[in-house]
Design a protein around this motif. Structure first.
Motif, PDB file in Angstrom:
ATOM      1  N   UNK B 104      21.829 -16.058 -29.938  1.00 38.76           N
ATOM      2  CA  UNK B 104      22.489 -15.290 -28.590  1.00 38.76           C
ATOM      3  C   UNK B 104      23.534 -14.479 -29.220  1.00 38.76           C
ATOM      4  N   UNK B 105      24.367 -15.136 -29.923  1.00 35.75           N
ATOM      5  CA  UNK B 105      25.530 -14.294 -30.441  1.00 35.75           C
ATOM      6  C   UNK B 105      25.167 -13.172 -31.254  1.00 35.75           C
ATOM      7  N   UNK B 114      25.111  -1.347 -30.516  1.00 39.28           N
ATOM      8  CA  UNK B 114      24.313  -0.221 -30.531  1.00 39.28           C
ATOM      9  C   UNK B 114      23.188   0.081 -29.129  1.00 39.28           C
ATOM     10  N   UNK B 115      23.709  -0.928 -28.139  1.00 39.18           N
ATOM     11  CA  UNK B 115      22.902  -0.680 -26.933  1.00 39.18           C
ATOM     12  C   UNK B 115      21.586  -1.441 -27.124  1.00 39.18           C
ATOM     13  N   UNK B 116      20.858  -1.507 -25.896  1.00 38.71           N
ATOM     14  CA  UNK B 116      19.455  -1.980 -26.013  1.00 38.71           C
ATOM     15  C   UNK B 116      18.508  -1.070 -26.043  1.00 38.71           C
ATOM     16  N   UNK B 117      18.777   0.120 -26.464  1.00 39.15           N
ATOM     17  CA  UNK B 117      17.636   1.231 -26.589  1.00 39.15           C
ATOM     18  C   UNK B 117      16.823   1.002 -27.780  1.00 39.15           C
ATOM     19  N   UNK B 118      15.585   1.580 -27.679  1.00 35.02           N
ATOM     20  CA  UNK B 118      14.621   1.592 -28.869  1.00 35.02           C
ATOM     21  C   UNK B 118      14.890   2.569 -29.896  1.00 35.02           C
TER      22      UNK B 118
ATOM     23  N   UNK C 274      31.014 -18.891 -12.711  1.00 37.28           N
ATOM     24  CA  UNK C 274      32.234 -18.229 -12.032  1.00 37.28           C
ATOM     25  C   UNK C 274      32.801 -17.608 -13.230  1.00 37.28           C
ATOM     26  N   UNK C 275      33.109 -18.108 -14.262  1.00 36.36           N
ATOM     27  CA  UNK C 275      33.701 -17.598 -15.458  1.00 36.36           C
ATOM     28  C   UNK C 275      32.923 -16.027 -15.690  1.00 36.36           C
ATOM     29  N   UNK C 276      31.707 -16.216 -15.845  1.00 40.37           N
ATOM     30  CA  UNK C 276      31.034 -14.823 -15.850  1.00 40.37           C
ATOM     31  C   UNK C 276      31.327 -13.914 -14.858  1.00 40.37           C
ATOM     32  N   UNK C 277      31.308 -14.598 -13.403  1.00 36.07           N
ATOM     33  CA  UNK C 277      31.518 -13.516 -12.321  1.00 36.07           C
ATOM     34  C   UNK C 277      32.982 -12.847 -12.631  1.00 36.07           C
ATOM     35  N   UNK C 278      33.807 -13.592 -13.072  1.00 30.74           N
ATOM     36  CA  UNK C 278      35.452 -13.172 -13.213  1.00 30.74           C
ATOM     37  C   UNK C 278      35.528 -12.216 -14.387  1.00 30.74           C
ATOM     38  N   UNK C 281      32.918  -7.388 -16.535  1.00 27.51           N
ATOM     39  CA  UNK C 281      32.741  -6.400 -17.851  1.00 27.51           C
ATOM     40  C   UNK C 281      31.856  -7.024 -19.051  1.00 27.51           C
ATOM     41  N   UNK C 282      31.916  -8.564 -18.747  1.00 24.06           N
ATOM     42  CA  UNK C 282      31.157  -9.066 -19.984  1.00 24.06           C
ATOM     43  C   UNK C 282      29.626  -9.226 -19.683  1.00 24.06           C
ATOM     44  N   UNK C 283      29.361  -9.123 -18.568  1.00 20.71           N
ATOM     45  CA  UNK C 283      27.708  -9.392 -18.152  1.00 20.71           C
ATOM     46  C   UNK C 283      26.779  -9.468 -18.862  1.00 20.71           C
ATOM     47  N   UNK C 284      26.740  -8.015 -19.632  1.00 22.41           N
ATOM     48  CA  UNK C 284      25.638  -7.760 -20.624  1.00 22.41           C
ATOM     49  C   UNK C 284      25.939  -8.553 -21.834  1.00 22.41           C
ATOM     50  N   UNK C 285      27.274  -8.701 -22.408  1.00 21.09           N
ATOM     51  CA  UNK C 285      27.752  -9.417 -23.594  1.00 21.09           C
ATOM     52  C   UNK C 285      28.465 -10.622 -23.528  1.00 21.09           C
ATOM     53  N   UNK C 286      27.824 -11.446 -22.417  1.00 21.18           N
ATOM     54  CA  UNK C 286      28.386 -12.765 -22.321  1.00 21.18           C
ATOM     55  C   UNK C 286      28.225 -13.580 -23.254  1.00 21.18           C
TER      56      UNK C 286
END
Lengths: 255, 287, 342
Positions: B104-105, B114-118, C274-278, C281-286
């Motif tokens: 996951x990391x 790089x974003x998730x683009x192809x 809740x941590x993710x909610x607060x 900005x991390x949503x995608x990179x959590x």
């Protein structure tokens, strides 16, 4: 009580146990000895149903168990301990033991859902049985201790108690005295004798010769999967085949 | 004739890539008995590393591949030291969860950078060879030849060198290897390095005819698992053979049955195998 | 400190927690917060399911998100495409998840440790691929709209956020209640014996397949129920629902809260949501934070927040009990000494 007829187990092309026949009397203490790799553990695994025999039969009180699964054999009254004791370390001793009597109960999912009378009664029974077993092995005072905090020898006794909670007729003990000191070994030997006095048939694998010689009613010697001798401790000590094949080749074990 | 040949070629290409990835996975399993769920992420990082070295630093394809191999090998060794080594005596569920954590990391880091683009990776080998009507794209030939060269090199390394033989010894018996004085830590690190490097090479070989994106490792790792179950966990020839079997099954299955469902072929294969042989097809002992 | 501990794990604390949950919508700053909490509850239900098979029974199931999606899609297809009423469709969704779970379990549970994890990982992916490709049934990448909200039988309108929140809470309470009863029962003890080791459990006369299958089906039923609730809250499902990342999310929640504990799934899920909610900005990179967090927890605190707390409390309790009974303590000491000499 336990009757083994021409038992053979092949792994690949190798015979781990080969054509072994033996009979163990009820209420007796029976020992299986032999050098490492002689097939002792395989023999235990065959009796308890972990492995299926390649050929031959295993009879417990006249009933053929050679094709049964492990848990079915256990329900017929075969309890066992392992070389290493796997207990749930973060739970108390009593909590570890309660499940031991599970095989004598019938409660299922429905009983859990409605918290049935049967479930309550059976849980009480399991708890009582666990306490009784703990008392039998002399650890009644430890019931609320966390397993993490008790000694190696106490863990061995808890493992005995777990096997006893299943209400066995026959108990298989795999190296019960491994990793404990001489005084504690003496204590465990007394406990094993107590089991036999209470009507259990005991069958053990052990490397500690002085313990075996003082404890066993009957000894079977395995070497390369074959039975090379059986008899009383005195007979085994005097048997030239045993001395040559086993004691001669393994001074450590004889010492 | 030509259509059939294309499918064979396709099967060989896929099989080569799968084989390389599965090899790394099976080596690690053989030595440490860890199903490294993060292996697919290493493959993905390998593709991005090469992409970076080529497009951002302007390096040549081969040099990029080599550097990517080094980077991913280092990453793999790092994961062994920091994560798997401390967990070697933990309950079996722990190392698997930790591997998922690494996966996951790595994916998140790559996605952030790089974003998730192809993305498309250019290769200097875009030509098409024409052997009397049999058409072979250069890159595919490169994949097949490259993969077999790597497999041969690995074989020679494991069988002919002292260092390689320590890996074999430890795969066969941990205790035995310990008794003859093999340094288990060194072997573990070495195994992870090789597995990471193979993953990076496989990714760089395959990327020019495929796409580069953060989730590209998912399918590959799962197929690699199918392969090593098929070929016997820890078996090296099994991984290569299993890779080929799967490559051909997909290539022909996708052609004759349905290309939509070709990815499901691998998993159906796994379901069927494990339904009948719960320890895999060529499992040796009862472990 | 010790008094605080017993307060936290006693019956009173459970009522307190429930009271907090009941007044939450009144105290929340916005409807959105209520919505987030409701979704956290739904995920928590699914995590309770995961806890049964993975936490109590010790089998790492990596297809859990897939069963969540099966529940969601079953509800979506039945209500949106076939015009079923909500509650029959809801029950059917749970049954479908249970039935698919039984089928998958029959094959996969014969496999040991690694093989089981690998197999279920693949099952999760198959479910994802099927949902994505089987357009006749699932509408593929387009997804399904027009899913029925829970039927309030003319009394309540569950398409409103606050009523739905209470519905989700009710199901969560039910889920925890059953999990608690299970864990304390002989059946739960049987599952935990299997976690301790197949060989030992079998030697105690426990039928592995039967018990593992039961645990697995229970867990997929939980997932199915959660999925169906989720679909009826969002009112839309797409292949993303089956993304294996959801499984990894749930493992993270469970790990943080504590495997095999009763309140771990709740603490882990609500806490992390809740941590993710607060940290919007991390949503995608959590996962940049969660990934290393998983690794660090598994190495240094494998029992999670609740598990570590309970372990600490248990030690305290037994110490206190020993201090009270000096005779028992004296009896123990020599054996311990002898052991250290050995």
């Amino acid at each position: 009580m336990l009757k083994v007829e021409n038992l053979t187990k092949m792994f690949g092309g190798l015979a781990a146990v080969h054509d072994v026949s033996v009979e163990f009397e009820a209420r007796g203490i029976n020992a299986i000895i032999g050098p490492n790799g002689a097939g002792k553990s395989t023999f235990f695994n065959l009796i308890s149903g972990v492995h299926k025999p390649t050929s031959g039969r295993i009879l417990i009180d006249g009933q053929d168990v050679s094709r049964m699964r492990c848990d079915q054999v256990a329900r017929l009254g075969v309890g066992r301990t392992f070389q290493t004791t796997h207990l749930f370390e973060q739970a108390t001793v009593l909590d570890n033991l309660i499940v031991g009597h599970r095989l004598r109960t019938r409660s299922g999912l429905w009983d859990v859902l409605v918290n049935s009378r049967r479930l309550q009664r059976e849980e009480r029974e399991c708890r009582d049985k666990a306490r009784a077993a703990l008392d039998f092995v002399g650890l009644a005072h430890l019931e609320n201790r966390v397993v993490l905090d008790i000694s190696q020898e106490e863990r061995k006794r808890v493992a005995f108690a777990l096997a006893l909670a299943t209400e066995p007729k026959l108990v298989l003990l795999d190296e019960p005295a491994a990793g404990v000191n001489p005084e504690e070994t003496e204590g465990l030997a007394r406990l094993i004798r107590k089991m036999a006095e209470h009507g259990l048939t005991v069958c053990l694998i052990e490397h500690k010769m002085d313990m075996i010689m003082g404890l066993a009613d009957k000894i079977m010697v395995l070497n390369y999967g074959e039975k090379i001798a059986e008899g009383t401790p005195a007979e085994i000590k005097a048997d030239p085949t045993v001395i040559e094949a086993y004691l001669g080749s393994d001074h450590d074990a004889a010492a | 004739m030509n259509l059939l040949f294309q499918q064979v070629l396709n099967g060989l290409t896929l099989g080569s890539i799968y084989g390389l990835v599965a090899l790394g996975l099976t080596l690690v399993y053989g030595i440490l008995h860890i199903p490294n769920f993060a292996h697919g992420a290493l493959y993905m990082v390998g593709a991005f590393a090469s992409y970076y070295f080529m497009t951002d630093m302007g390096l040549h394809y081969w040099l990029a591949m080599l550097l990517s191999g080094v980077v991913v090998a280092a990453l793999a060794v790092l994961s062994e030291r920091l994560v798997f080594h401390p967990l070697r005596n933990a309950p079996p569920i722990h190392d698997k969860i930790a591997a998922i954590g690494i996966l996951l990391f790595l994916e998140a880091v790559i996605q952030m950078l790089w974003g998730s683009d192809f993305r498309r990776m250019a290769s200097p080998y875009n030509g098409i060879l024409n052997f009397d009507g049999l058409i072979i794209p250069e890159q595919r030939l490169l994949i097949i030849v490259g993969a077999f060269t790597l497999m041969l090199a690995l074989h020679l390394f494991l069988r002919r060198t002292m260092l390689g033989s320590t890996i074999i010894a430890m795969a066969q018996s941990r205790e035995g290897a310990f008794l003859v004085g093999i340094d288990a830590n060194r072997v573990a690190m070495l195994t992870f390095a090789i597995s990471g490097m193979l993953a990076a090479f496989a990714a760089t070989l395959y990327a020019p005819i495929n796409l580069v994106y953060p989730a590209m490792g998912h399918l590959v790792i799962m197929k690699a698992f199918v392969i090593i179950v098929l070929g016997g966990m820890g078996s090296i020839p099994g991984a290569i053979l299993g890779g080929m079997i799967l490559g051909f099954a997909e290539s022909f299955g996708g052609f004759y049955l349905s290309s939509d469902y070709k990815d499901i072929i691998a998993f159906s294969l796994l379901v069927v195998i494990l339904s009948f042989r719960p320890t895999g097809l060529f499992a040796k002992g009862a472990h | 400190m010790h008094r605080l501990a017993s307060l936290l794990s006693g019956r009173g604390s459970r009522l307190f927690l429930l009271a907090c949950a009941l007044v939450f919508p009144l105290l929340a700053k916005s409807e959105y917060q209520v919505y987030v909490m409701a979704s956290a509850f739904i995920w928590a239900i699914a995590v309770y399911g995961l806890n049964i098979i993975t936490g109590y029974c010790g089998q790492l199931n990596l297809a859990h998100g897939g069963f969540f999606a099966i529940g969601a899609y079953a509800l979506a297809i039945l209500t949106a495409d076939h015009g079923w009423n909500f509650w029959p469709a809801f029950v059917a969704a749970a049954l479908v998840a249970a039935a698919v779970g039984a089928l998958v379990g029959l094959v996969s549970l014969r496999l040991k440790e690694h093989f089981f994890a690998i197999f279920t990982l693949c099952v999760g992916f198959i479910i994802y691929l099927l949902i994505d490709k089987w357009e006749e049934l699932t509408h593929g990448a387009v997804g399904i709209r027009g899913i029925a909200a829970p039927d309030g039988l003319g009394l309540v309108d569950f398409s409103q956020t606050v009523p739905f929140y209470y519905l989700a809470l009710a199901f969560l309470v039910l889920a925890i209640w059953f999990a608690g009863r299970l864990a304390a029962s002989l059946l739960g003890r049987t599952f935990m014996a299997i976690r301790n080791g197949d060989a030992l459990a079998q030697s105690l006369g426990i039928d592995l397949m039967r018990n593992k299958l039961l645990a697995f089906v229970l867990s997929t039923t939980y997932a199915g129920v959660a999925g169906a609730l989720y679909a009826s809250m969002i009112r839309f499902v797409g292949p993303e629902e089956a993304n294996p990342n959801h499984t990894f999310d749930m493992i993270t929640y469970l790990l943080v809260g504590g495997f095999g504990t009763l309140f771990g799934p709740l603490a882990g899920t609500v806490g992390i949501v809740w941590i993710t909610q607060s940290l919007q900005f991390l949503e995608d990179y959590r996962m940049i934070i969660f990934g290393p967090l998983i690794v660090v927890l598994v190495i240094f605190m494998p029992r999670g927040v609740v598990g570590t707390f309970l372990g600490w409390k248990l030690r305290k309790d037994t110490e206190a009990a020993r201090a009270k009974g000096p005779r028992a303590g004296a009896k123990v000491a020599p054996a311990k000494e002898a052991n250290t000499n050995a």
